[in-house]
Scaffold this active site. Structure first.
Site, PDB file in Angstrom:
ATOM      1  N   PRO A 267      -0.691 -17.102   1.505  1.00 10.93           N
ATOM      2  CA  PRO A 267      -0.441 -17.482   3.270  1.00 10.93           C
ATOM      3  C   PRO A 267       1.120 -18.198   3.627  1.00 10.93           C
ATOM      4  CG  PRO A 267      -0.906 -19.344   2.011  1.00 10.93           C
ATOM      5  CD  PRO A 267      -1.639 -18.399   1.122  1.00 10.93           C
TER       6      PRO A 267
ATOM      7  N   TYR B 196       9.322 -24.405   6.068  1.00  7.50           N
ATOM      8  CA  TYR B 196       8.863 -24.109   4.458  1.00  7.50           C
ATOM      9  C   TYR B 196       9.635 -24.830   3.568  1.00  7.50           C
ATOM     10  CZ  TYR B 196       6.437 -20.418   6.755  1.00  7.50           C
ATOM     11  OH  TYR B 196       5.381 -19.162   7.079  1.00  7.50           O
TER      12      TYR B 196
ATOM     13  N   TYR C 297       8.978 -11.185   8.337  1.00  7.04           N
ATOM     14  CA  TYR C 297       8.593 -12.198   8.862  1.00  7.04           C
ATOM     15  C   TYR C 297       7.400 -11.883  10.280  1.00  7.04           C
ATOM     16  CZ  TYR C 297       7.129 -17.323   9.467  1.00  7.04           C
ATOM     17  OH  TYR C 297       6.253 -18.237   9.208  1.00  7.04           O
TER      18      TYR C 297
ATOM     19  N   LYS D 191       0.971 -13.784   6.683  1.00  9.40           N
ATOM     20  CA  LYS D 191       1.023 -12.060   7.015  1.00  9.40           C
ATOM     21  C   LYS D 191      -1.599 -12.742   7.595  1.00  9.40           C
ATOM     22  CE  LYS D 191       4.339 -10.572   7.290  1.00  9.40           C
ATOM     23  NZ  LYS D 191       4.540 -10.917   8.625  1.00  9.40           N
TER      24      LYS D 191
ATOM     25  N   HIS E  87       7.631 -18.788  18.529  1.00  5.62           N
ATOM     26  CA  HIS E  87       8.915 -19.750  17.911  1.00  5.62           C
ATOM     27  C   HIS E  87       9.856 -18.416  17.649  1.00  5.62           C
ATOM     28  CE1 HIS E  87       6.122 -22.923  15.669  1.00  5.62           C
ATOM     29  NE2 HIS E  87       6.145 -23.079  16.748  1.00  5.62           N
TER      30      HIS E  87
HETATM   31  C1  PHB Z   1      -0.619 -22.529   9.803  1.00  3.14           C
HETATM   32  O1  PHB Z   1      -0.138 -22.678  10.686  1.00  3.14           O
HETATM   33  O2  PHB Z   1      -1.820 -22.810   8.995  1.00  3.14           O
HETATM   34  C2  PHB Z   1       0.004 -21.813   8.857  1.00  3.14           C
HETATM   35  C3  PHB Z   1       0.979 -21.520   8.874  1.00  3.14           C
HETATM   36  C4  PHB Z   1       2.320 -20.476   8.732  1.00  3.14           C
HETATM   37  C5  PHB Z   1       2.300 -20.089   7.156  1.00  3.14           C
HETATM   38  C6  PHB Z   1       0.836 -20.761   6.270  1.00  3.14           C
HETATM   39  C7  PHB Z   1      -0.259 -21.558   7.227  1.00  3.14           C
HETATM   40  O3  PHB Z   1       2.671 -19.445   6.613  1.00  3.14           O
END
Ligand code: PHB
Ligand code: APR
Length: 389
Positions: free
Chosen positions: A292, A200, A384, A296, A72
């Protein structure tokens, strides 16, 4: 029994440390409270920093990861009906890897079994004794019998609810915590992801995240009340709410389907200091937790394992304790930066119950600055993709 290192906890932290040590001829036994299948049944996140991937390669367990992962180059940030991209690769020349943590753990267990390394499952009553002496040992029960393992060092990789952190006296350790006033309701569905990258989303109804595991396994989250239970949310209610929180042009192409997993996770920031007490070293969730939002969790465990692994090898191969003596200082320096970033992403993208209209204006200004300012995007990208070890 005797082992050079006893690793309490057979999650990704403990398994990765065990694999790295095994490859350098250091004997480590892993004590796991549950069964392998139970551990692999946990649904966890899927974003891996390059540093973690490189550790898996160093451990010799990255062959499937390198073959099956998704690269990604960036992520999408949605604000109401608008959306913009933060392209890590364009901004700083780095990307992240999407590969489920469950698959990481599976690969580590497969490697451990192939190597014939000792893992004891279904252990109870683990006690870490003499950590502040030159002769620590661990006692536990398994198969209805009591056991003792004498060792040089103990790695506490037993997660937030483990015994390792509690072994450090309260007169020695200090804990820092922030509990967020909401949770994440997450589902897995065997549907194609709505976008090639993660989305997001900040919306007036709350946060949402569109993620994935592969081309036909999607992972979605919506911010929910701490009083919610998974059973309070039908699949239809989840999908309807998710569609309300993401831009219309995204919602229009969302493929919905039955959830194959549905759960709610609380959000907290947590750090314990120090991460070492005598011959006991805390790693991963045993020492720290991040919300989450910044992806991280496992990636902060990676730098702990990196520092501890190299410190132990410096001790065993060079008879030099400098690495283990500086473990806590070095691990915490990176942990706190990851805590800050995870807190920042969470504050940026969630609606907090007590937010005032001014607070909302500040949040909107923060998102607008990230949208319009390439330096702000570089700062986000740098954090990130993962700060250096
Ligand atoms: C996930 O794919 O479960 C996931 C991805 C990014 C995040 C949190 C969870 O910031
Ligand atoms: N004795 C033995 N094992 C224990 C004990 C105990 N007293 N307590 C907990 N465990 C085991 C748990 O069953 C679990 O398998 O320790 C393991 C800890 O694993 P994790 O909680 O996954 O923590 P860690 O290995 O540090 O991985 C951190 O996993 O939880 C996610 O979001 C987190 O991504 C992060 C990553």
């Amino acid at each position: 029994m005797r082992s050079q290192v006893v690793i309490v906890g057979g999650g990704p932290s403990g398994l990765l440390l065990g694999q790295l040590l095994h490859r350098r001829g250091v004997d480590a036994v892993v004590l796991e409270r549950k069964t392998r299948d139970y551990v692999l049944g946990r649904i966890r996140a899927g974003i891996l920093e390059t540093g973690f991937v490189n550790l898996m390669r160093e451990a010799g367990v990255a062959e499937r990861l390198d073959r099956e992962c998704f690269i990604h180059e960036g992520t999408q940030i949605a604000d109401g009906n608008e959306m913009f991209s933060v392209n890590f690769q364009e901004l700083i020349g780095e990307s992240v890897v999407l590969y489920g943590q469950t698959e990481v753990t599976r690969d580590l267990y497969d490697a451990r079994e192939a190597a014939g390394a000792r893992t004891i499952f279904n252990v109870d009553d683990v006690e870490i004794c003499g950590a502040d002496t030159e002769a620590p040992f661990v006692t536990f029960t398994a198969g209805g019998q009591s056991h003792r393992i004498d060792c040089d060092f103990v790695a506490g990789c037993d997660g937030f609810h483990g015994v390792s952190r509690q072994t450090i006296p309260l007169t020695v350790r200090k804990e820092y915590e922030k509990v967020y006033p909401f949770g994440w309701l997450g589902i897995l569905s065997e549907t194609p992801p709505v976008d090639d990258e993660l989305i997001y989303a900040n919306s007036e109804r709350g946060f949402a995240l569109c993620s994935m595991r592969n081309a036909n396994l999607s992972r979605y989250y919506i911010q929910c009340s701490l009083s919610d239970r998974p059973e309070d949310w039908s699949d239809a209610a989840f999908w309807d709410e998710l569609k309300r929180r993401i831009p219309e042009h995204v919602a229009d192409k969302l493929v919905t389907g039955p959830s194959i997993e549905k759960s709610i996770a609380p959000l907290r920031s947590f750090v314990t200091e120090p991460m070492r007490w005598g011959r006991l070293f805390l790693c991963g969730d045993a020492a720290h937790i991040v919300p989450p939002t910044g992806a991280k969790g496992l990636n902060t465990a990676a730098s702990d394992i990196h520092y501890l692994y190299h410190g132990l090898m410096q001790f065993y191969e060079d008879k030099d304790s400098e690495g283990i003596d500086r473990y806590s200082e070095k691990a915490l320096a990176r942990i706190w930066k990851a805590e800050r970033f995870s807190w920042w992403m969470t504050t940026l993208l969630h609606r907090f119950p007590e937010m005032t209209e001014f607070d909302l204006k500040m949040q909107q200004a923060d998102i607008a600055f990230l949208r319009d300012n390439v330096d702000a995007q570089r700062v986000m990208a740098t954090n990130y993709v993962g700060l250096p070890f």
